[in-house]
Design a protein around this motif. Structure first.
Motif, PDB file in Angstrom:
ATOM      1  N   LEU A  56       0.668  -0.579  -0.432  1.00  0.00           N
ATOM      2  CA  LEU A  56       0.089   0.274  -0.010  1.00  0.00           C
ATOM      3  C   LEU A  56       0.767   1.460  -0.176  1.00  0.00           C
ATOM      4  N   HIS A  57       0.525   1.758  -0.362  1.00  0.00           N
ATOM      5  CA  HIS A  57       1.051   3.595  -1.290  1.00  0.00           C
ATOM      6  C   HIS A  57       0.442   4.928  -0.933  1.00  0.00           C
ATOM      7  N   ARG A  58       0.806   6.094  -0.184  1.00  0.00           N
ATOM      8  CA  ARG A  58       0.429   7.033  -0.672  1.00  0.00           C
ATOM      9  C   ARG A  58       0.170   7.539  -2.379  1.00  0.00           C
ATOM     10  N   GLY A  59      -0.845   7.939  -2.218  1.00  0.00           N
ATOM     11  CA  GLY A  59      -1.376   7.847  -3.957  1.00  0.00           C
ATOM     12  C   GLY A  59      -0.200   8.942  -4.726  1.00  0.00           C
ATOM     13  N   ASP A  60       0.324   9.952  -3.888  1.00  0.00           N
ATOM     14  CA  ASP A  60       2.443  10.810  -4.859  1.00  0.00           C
ATOM     15  C   ASP A  60       3.366   9.921  -4.137  1.00  0.00           C
ATOM     16  N   CYS A  61       3.288   8.585  -4.163  1.00  0.00           N
ATOM     17  CA  CYS A  61       4.794   7.943  -4.336  1.00  0.00           C
ATOM     18  C   CYS A  61       5.210   7.600  -5.805  1.00  0.00           C
ATOM     19  N   GLY A  62       6.594   7.283  -5.622  1.00  0.00           N
ATOM     20  CA  GLY A  62       7.191   7.567  -7.021  1.00  0.00           C
ATOM     21  C   GLY A  62       6.956   6.073  -6.638  1.00  0.00           C
ATOM     22  N   LEU A  63       7.200   5.352  -6.110  1.00  0.00           N
ATOM     23  CA  LEU A  63       7.349   3.669  -6.064  1.00  0.00           C
ATOM     24  C   LEU A  63       6.972   3.555  -6.762  1.00  0.00           C
ATOM     25  N   CYS A  64       5.237   3.710  -6.703  1.00  0.00           N
ATOM     26  CA  CYS A  64       4.425   2.887  -7.515  1.00  0.00           C
ATOM     27  C   CYS A  64       3.887   3.106  -8.649  1.00  0.00           C
ATOM     28  N   LYS A  65       4.102   2.697  -9.407  1.00  0.00           N
ATOM     29  CA  LYS A  65       3.074   3.370 -10.957  1.00  0.00           C
ATOM     30  C   LYS A  65       2.160   2.590 -11.365  1.00  0.00           C
ATOM     31  N   ALA A  66       1.068   2.442 -10.294  1.00  0.00           N
ATOM     32  CA  ALA A  66      -0.704   1.456 -10.121  1.00  0.00           C
ATOM     33  C   ALA A  66      -1.042   2.290 -10.841  1.00  0.00           C
ATOM     34  N   ALA A  67      -2.285   2.120 -11.657  1.00  0.00           N
ATOM     35  CA  ALA A  67      -2.771   3.372 -12.177  1.00  0.00           C
ATOM     36  C   ALA A  67      -4.380   4.028 -11.227  1.00  0.00           C
ATOM     37  N   GLY A  68      -4.923   3.178 -11.018  1.00  0.00           N
ATOM     38  CA  GLY A  68      -5.015   3.491 -10.388  1.00  0.00           C
ATOM     39  C   GLY A  68      -5.444   4.164  -8.468  1.00  0.00           C
ATOM     40  N   TYR A  69      -6.626   4.826  -8.171  1.00  0.00           N
ATOM     41  CA  TYR A  69      -6.515   5.461  -6.911  1.00  0.00           C
ATOM     42  C   TYR A  69      -7.846   4.705  -6.259  1.00  0.00           C
ATOM     43  N   LEU A  70      -7.504   4.387  -4.694  1.00  0.00           N
ATOM     44  CA  LEU A  70      -8.347   5.060  -3.874  1.00  0.00           C
ATOM     45  C   LEU A  70      -8.391   5.777  -2.344  1.00  0.00           C
ATOM     46  N   SER A  71      -9.874   6.041  -2.128  1.00  0.00           N
ATOM     47  CA  SER A  71     -10.178   7.070  -0.977  1.00  0.00           C
ATOM     48  C   SER A  71      -9.255   6.697   0.066  1.00  0.00           C
ATOM     49  N   LYS A  72      -9.320   7.747   1.463  1.00  0.00           N
ATOM     50  CA  LYS A  72      -9.149   6.718   2.161  1.00  0.00           C
ATOM     51  C   LYS A  72      -9.845   5.788   2.676  1.00  0.00           C
ATOM     52  N   ASP A  73     -10.869   5.838   2.681  1.00  0.00           N
ATOM     53  CA  ASP A  73     -11.911   4.951   3.404  1.00  0.00           C
ATOM     54  C   ASP A  73     -11.866   3.834   2.731  1.00  0.00           C
ATOM     55  N   GLU A  74     -11.733   3.265   1.076  1.00  0.00           N
ATOM     56  CA  GLU A  74     -11.110   2.353   0.277  1.00  0.00           C
ATOM     57  C   GLU A  74      -9.945   1.915   0.902  1.00  0.00           C
ATOM     58  N   ALA A  75      -8.797   2.556   1.172  1.00  0.00           N
ATOM     59  CA  ALA A  75      -7.624   2.297   1.697  1.00  0.00           C
ATOM     60  C   ALA A  75      -7.638   1.175   3.399  1.00  0.00           C
ATOM     61  N   LEU A  76      -8.483   1.706   3.839  1.00  0.00           N
ATOM     62  CA  LEU A  76      -8.312   1.629   5.284  1.00  0.00           C
ATOM     63  C   LEU A  76      -8.839  -0.106   5.350  1.00  0.00           C
ATOM     64  N   LEU A  77      -9.868  -0.398   4.707  1.00  0.00           N
ATOM     65  CA  LEU A  77     -10.995  -1.566   4.011  1.00  0.00           C
ATOM     66  C   LEU A  77      -9.541  -2.585   3.914  1.00  0.00           C
ATOM     67  N   THR A  78      -8.849  -2.223   2.534  1.00  0.00           N
ATOM     68  CA  THR A  78      -8.289  -2.799   2.048  1.00  0.00           C
ATOM     69  C   THR A  78      -6.748  -3.423   3.397  1.00  0.00           C
ATOM     70  N   ALA A  79      -6.503  -1.981   3.587  1.00  0.00           N
ATOM     71  CA  ALA A  79      -5.233  -2.683   5.116  1.00  0.00           C
ATOM     72  C   ALA A  79      -6.323  -3.809   6.119  1.00  0.00           C
ATOM     73  N   GLU A  80      -8.128  -3.453   6.280  1.00  0.00           N
ATOM     74  CA  GLU A  80      -8.032  -4.248   7.279  1.00  0.00           C
ATOM     75  C   GLU A  80      -8.654  -5.652   6.962  1.00  0.00           C
ATOM     76  N   GLN A  81      -8.875  -5.948   6.019  1.00  0.00           N
ATOM     77  CA  GLN A  81      -9.153  -7.137   4.879  1.00  0.00           C
ATOM     78  C   GLN A  81      -8.265  -7.802   4.808  1.00  0.00           C
ATOM     79  N   PHE A  82      -7.244  -7.278   4.243  1.00  0.00           N
ATOM     80  CA  PHE A  82      -6.082  -7.931   3.425  1.00  0.00           C
ATOM     81  C   PHE A  82      -4.884  -8.068   4.460  1.00  0.00           C
ATOM     82  N   THR A  83      -5.262  -9.284   5.689  1.00  0.00           N
ATOM     83  CA  THR A  83      -3.721  -8.752   6.181  1.00  0.00           C
ATOM     84  C   THR A  83      -2.220  -9.740   5.674  1.00  0.00           C
ATOM     85  N   GLU A  84      -1.896  -9.885   4.158  1.00  0.00           N
ATOM     86  CA  GLU A  84      -1.227 -10.047   4.524  1.00  0.00           C
ATOM     87  C   GLU A  84      -0.403  -8.238   3.451  1.00  0.00           C
TER      88      GLU A  84
END
Length: 105
Positions: A56-84
């Motif tokens: 998981l990266h912040r949206g402005d992190c230059g290390l990750c070139k992923a195409a889509g962005y997550l909102s804060k709620d989506e990022a929290l939910l992702t971190a909660e649901q995917f323990t790996e």
């Protein structure tokens, strides 16, 4: 007065250059707004081959070139649901999300 000379004082900016300056300022403002919006979003770098886990990266992190962005709620939910899911040590998304640093440190 010379023949063909205008009685008006010379202008330092012609109309096209004024319009271009306003347009450039508008583009600069739009880029600034976009950068601020992206800084408040997150993205997930997918898992690669081998033992690596998704990051998981912040949206402005230059290390990750992923195409889509997550909102804060989506990022929290992702971190909660995917323990790996791991979090980037460079951009440190846990601080902005308000969650403890992974690993208990």
């Amino acid at each position: 007065m010379r023949p063909g000379a205008s009685s008006r004082p010379p202008s330092t900016l012609s109309w096209p250059s004024v319009t271009a300056a306003v347009g450039a300022g508008g583009r600069r403002d739009r880029r600034r707004r976009d950068a601020a919006r992206i800084a408040q979003m997150w993205k997930v770098q997918p898992k690669r081959v081998g033992p690596e886990r998704p990051l998981l990266h912040r949206g402005d992190c230059g290390l990750c070139k992923a195409a889509g962005y997550l909102s804060k709620d989506e990022a929290l939910l992702t971190a909660e649901q995917f323990t790996e899911l791991q979090m980037c040590d460079i951009c440190q998304p846990w601080g902005v999300l308000g969650i403890p640093k992974p690993g208990g440190a």
